[in-house]
Design a protein around this motif. Structure first.
Motif, PDB file in Angstrom:
ATOM      1  N   HIS A  21     -91.955  46.107 -19.239  1.00  0.00           N
ATOM      2  CA  HIS A  21     -92.698  44.947 -18.323  1.00  0.00           C
ATOM      3  C   HIS A  21     -93.794  44.347 -19.004  1.00  0.00           C
ATOM      4  O   HIS A  21     -94.624  44.903 -19.779  1.00  0.00           O
ATOM      5  CB  HIS A  21     -93.201  45.634 -17.087  1.00  0.00           C
ATOM      6  CG  HIS A  21     -93.570  44.779 -15.931  1.00  0.00           C
ATOM      7  ND1 HIS A  21     -94.643  44.201 -15.841  1.00  0.00           N
ATOM      8  CD2 HIS A  21     -92.937  44.447 -15.060  1.00  0.00           C
ATOM      9  CE1 HIS A  21     -94.935  43.593 -14.877  1.00  0.00           C
ATOM     10  NE2 HIS A  21     -93.870  43.403 -14.172  1.00  0.00           N
ATOM     11  N   GLY A  27     -90.812  41.913 -12.744  1.00  0.00           N
ATOM     12  CA  GLY A  27     -90.408  42.540 -11.508  1.00  0.00           C
ATOM     13  C   GLY A  27     -91.389  43.419 -10.805  1.00  0.00           C
ATOM     14  O   GLY A  27     -92.033  44.140 -11.550  1.00  0.00           O
ATOM     15  N   ASP A  84     -82.968  47.376  -7.042  1.00  0.00           N
ATOM     16  CA  ASP A  84     -83.863  46.724  -5.999  1.00  0.00           C
ATOM     17  C   ASP A  84     -83.437  47.287  -4.712  1.00  0.00           C
ATOM     18  O   ASP A  84     -82.528  48.101  -4.472  1.00  0.00           O
ATOM     19  CB  ASP A  84     -83.460  45.451  -5.919  1.00  0.00           C
ATOM     20  CG  ASP A  84     -83.843  44.454  -6.953  1.00  0.00           C
ATOM     21  OD1 ASP A  84     -85.108  44.200  -7.332  1.00  0.00           O
ATOM     22  OD2 ASP A  84     -82.892  44.342  -8.116  1.00  0.00           O
ATOM     23  N   ASP A 128     -83.807  48.747 -12.957  1.00  0.00           N
ATOM     24  CA  ASP A 128     -83.437  47.564 -11.867  1.00  0.00           C
ATOM     25  C   ASP A 128     -82.774  48.138 -10.512  1.00  0.00           C
ATOM     26  O   ASP A 128     -81.689  47.244 -10.518  1.00  0.00           O
ATOM     27  CB  ASP A 128     -83.097  46.355 -12.713  1.00  0.00           C
ATOM     28  CG  ASP A 128     -83.174  45.170 -11.565  1.00  0.00           C
ATOM     29  OD1 ASP A 128     -84.295  45.187 -10.923  1.00  0.00           O
ATOM     30  OD2 ASP A 128     -82.182  44.495 -11.673  1.00  0.00           O
ATOM     31  N   ASP A 143     -85.262  40.675 -15.019  1.00  0.00           N
ATOM     32  CA  ASP A 143     -85.687  41.902 -14.340  1.00  0.00           C
ATOM     33  C   ASP A 143     -84.928  43.167 -15.176  1.00  0.00           C
ATOM     34  O   ASP A 143     -85.234  44.228 -14.770  1.00  0.00           O
ATOM     35  CB  ASP A 143     -85.237  42.054 -13.007  1.00  0.00           C
ATOM     36  CG  ASP A 143     -83.757  41.555 -12.721  1.00  0.00           C
ATOM     37  OD1 ASP A 143     -82.888  41.380 -13.762  1.00  0.00           O
ATOM     38  OD2 ASP A 143     -83.376  41.358 -11.590  1.00  0.00           O
ATOM     39  N   ASN A 158     -87.551  45.954  -8.338  1.00  0.00           N
ATOM     40  CA  ASN A 158     -87.349  44.923  -9.294  1.00  0.00           C
ATOM     41  C   ASN A 158     -87.920  45.453 -10.728  1.00  0.00           C
ATOM     42  O   ASN A 158     -89.087  45.378 -10.706  1.00  0.00           O
ATOM     43  CB  ASN A 158     -87.760  43.452  -8.879  1.00  0.00           C
ATOM     44  CG  ASN A 158     -86.941  42.516  -9.527  1.00  0.00           C
ATOM     45  OD1 ASN A 158     -85.966  42.638 -10.037  1.00  0.00           O
ATOM     46  ND2 ASN A 158     -87.468  41.192  -9.648  1.00  0.00           N
ATOM     47  N   ASN A 159     -86.979  45.228 -11.753  1.00  0.00           N
ATOM     48  CA  ASN A 159     -87.335  45.688 -13.181  1.00  0.00           C
ATOM     49  C   ASN A 159     -87.854  47.265 -13.132  1.00  0.00           C
ATOM     50  O   ASN A 159     -88.433  47.689 -14.339  1.00  0.00           O
ATOM     51  CB  ASN A 159     -88.553  44.935 -13.551  1.00  0.00           C
ATOM     52  CG  ASN A 159     -88.566  44.804 -15.198  1.00  0.00           C
ATOM     53  OD1 ASN A 159     -89.946  45.103 -15.602  1.00  0.00           O
ATOM     54  ND2 ASN A 159     -87.605  44.675 -15.865  1.00  0.00           N
TER      55      ASN A 159
END
Length: 472
Positions: free
Chosen positions: A115, A124, A184, A182, A110, A212-213
């Motif tokens: 991505h 993520g 979350d 990242d 993540d 996430n990510n």
């Protein structure tokens, strides 16, 4: 370097007393700005910490970093969260290569960039294509709070913690932005604090939940007077706060209002003559050619565009002292009544300028006394808006010099005959922010025989300004 690092280490030790790494109560400073854009809000030229220039201590952890433009050390330390409101006393700042080929497992996919939707290995929901915080850029090295007391392997701590930056080697800095990766939903509560030399908080900016990510660029508002920056990953009262940071931008200078061709960035063809230039802000090529006048309305078909260094001394001779800058009255080598004083005073050093070369030898950069034509092709931009340019040395017998602007269909949009500036005189030509320009021709001298009984049209050009923002 060692002296600066020692001095900085002492300051960092003092900072530890101010901030503390022992149990603490959660601070209640309210943010006055939120970083929630995926594009950097700052368009200036900045110093940037991209974590490619680092210094490690004997334990292998990062103790200092440097920007892309300086060797001044910026002291760094990171402390893992070990319990609510409690942080380890030992440094665990580490570099993580976010461009690694995954999947890596170990709960670090993540913080890979970009991505998978953008060709990387980041994993993520927050970083997916179409998301507000899409992770669409390869960041390379990023800084993390390491998970263990060993710098290998390099894995971010799931419990979060604090990262400290000490800019005292600069005196103070002006902070513009930072990239955070990242955050979350269960890691909400992270923040960036900017402090002065006494530890007083100048600005606090909360980190938003990017998912996430997800990648966010945090706007730090161009805050001046910053000596220390503290980044808290996760809320201090909870054992969550993974993530990574990158691209700390500071000491930004305003972006020039216009793109300018100053003839310091150019390419030459196999014949040695200039065939393309670029502006001070772009790598997009502007194709260039120049042709000597050989008869009335007739020009050579061989390119003769050349760079002339106008800062040379008067002793260069060869009938080029009238395109030297500035005039002798202002400490340069320029000679001529037009540049000595008055409306077309030549009082500014221009450096490199573009000329129609006199001969087929590019090593002899002398302007052509018989005049000619300079052609600029902006088609790689699509089209441009032209604002102004500088022209040097239009004598009275060279009346008829003009600038012609064309659109994509080669239709004339604008044509301007330039005034006589006199020998060595300098004029700035207002091109009126003419839009839709694809080609520009600068025709030096009249099309036929001059009053002096021959063809004429010496001179030089500089500082072509285009794509200027509209004035309010």
């Amino acid at each position: 370097m060692k002296v600066n690092l020692l001095r900085g280490s002492m300051l960092l030790a003092a900072a530890t007393l101010i901030y503390g790494c022992s149990p603490e109560a959660e601070e209640t400073i309210q943010p006055d700005a939120f970083g929630n854009a995926n594009q950097n809000p700052m368009s200036e030229s900045c110093e940037t910490i991209s974590f490619d220039k680092v210094i490690r201590g004997k334990d292998g952890f990062v103790t200092a970093v440097m920007s892309d433009q300086a060797s001044t050390p910026i002291l760094v330390t990171a402390n893992r969260r070990t319990a609510p409101y409690t942080f380890a006393a030992t440094n665990s700042a580490n570099i993580f290569n976010s461009g690694q080929t995954g999947p890596l497992g170990n709960e670090v996919d993540d913080i890979l960039t970009p991505h998978k939707d953008f060709g990387g290995w980041g994993d993520g929901d927050g970083g997916k294509k179409g998301k507000t915080y899409a992770n669409n850029t390869a960041l390379g090295n990023v800084l993390i709070i390491n998970r263990t007391d060993s710098p290998t392997p390099s894995h971010d701590s799931n419990n979060g913690g604090k990262l400290y930056f000490d800019f005292s080697g600069y005196g103070t800095v002006t902070m513009n932005s930072i990239t955070v990766l990242d955050v979350d939903s269960y890691e909400a509560g992270g923040k960036v604090e900017l402090r002065d030399i006494m530890g007083k908080v100048l600005k606090t900016v909360n980190l938003v939940v990017s998912g996430n990510n997800g990648k966010q660029i945090v706007n730090l508002g161009g805050t001046p007077g910053v000596v220390k920056m503290v980044i808290t990953l996760g809320q201090s009262g909870k054992l969550f706060g993974s993530g990574a940071i990158d691209d700390i931008s500071f000491n930004c200078t305003p972006k020039p209002a216009c793109e300018t061709v100053a003839f310091t960035r150019f390419t030459r063809g196999a014949d040695g003559f200039v065939n393309a230039v670029t502006s001070d802000q772009s790598s997009t090529p502007i194709m260039v050619s120049a042709f000597r006048r050989t008869a009335t309305n007739v020009y050579s078909k061989v390119n003769a565009a050349n760079i002339f260094n106008s800062s040379q001394p008067t002793s260069i001779g060869n009938q080029v002292t009238d395109i030297l800058t500035p005039h002798q009255n202002f400490g340069g080598g320029g000679v001529g009544d037009g540049g000595a004083a008055g409306a077309f005073v030549n009082n500014v050093p221009m450096g490199n300028m573009l000329i129609v070369n006199r001969t087929t030898d590019p090593t002899k950069a002398f302007d052509n006394n018989l005049g000619g034509k300079l052609v600029f092709d902006f088609s790689k931009f699509g089209s441009v808006s032209l604002s102004s340019m500088t022209v040097l040395d239009i004598d009275d017998y060279e009346a008829g010099t003009k600038v012609v602007l064309y659109d994509a269909a080669s239709k004339v949009i604008k044509e301007m005959v330039l005034p006589i500036s006199g020998n060595n005189g300098r004029q700035t030509v207002d091109l009126g922010k003419t839009m839709g320009v694809v080609k520009m021709e600068v025709i030096l001298g009249p099309k036929g025989i001059s009053p002096n009984g021959t063809f004429s049209g010496s001179g030089a050009i500089d500082n072509i300004m285009f794509n200027c923002p509209p004035t309010m």
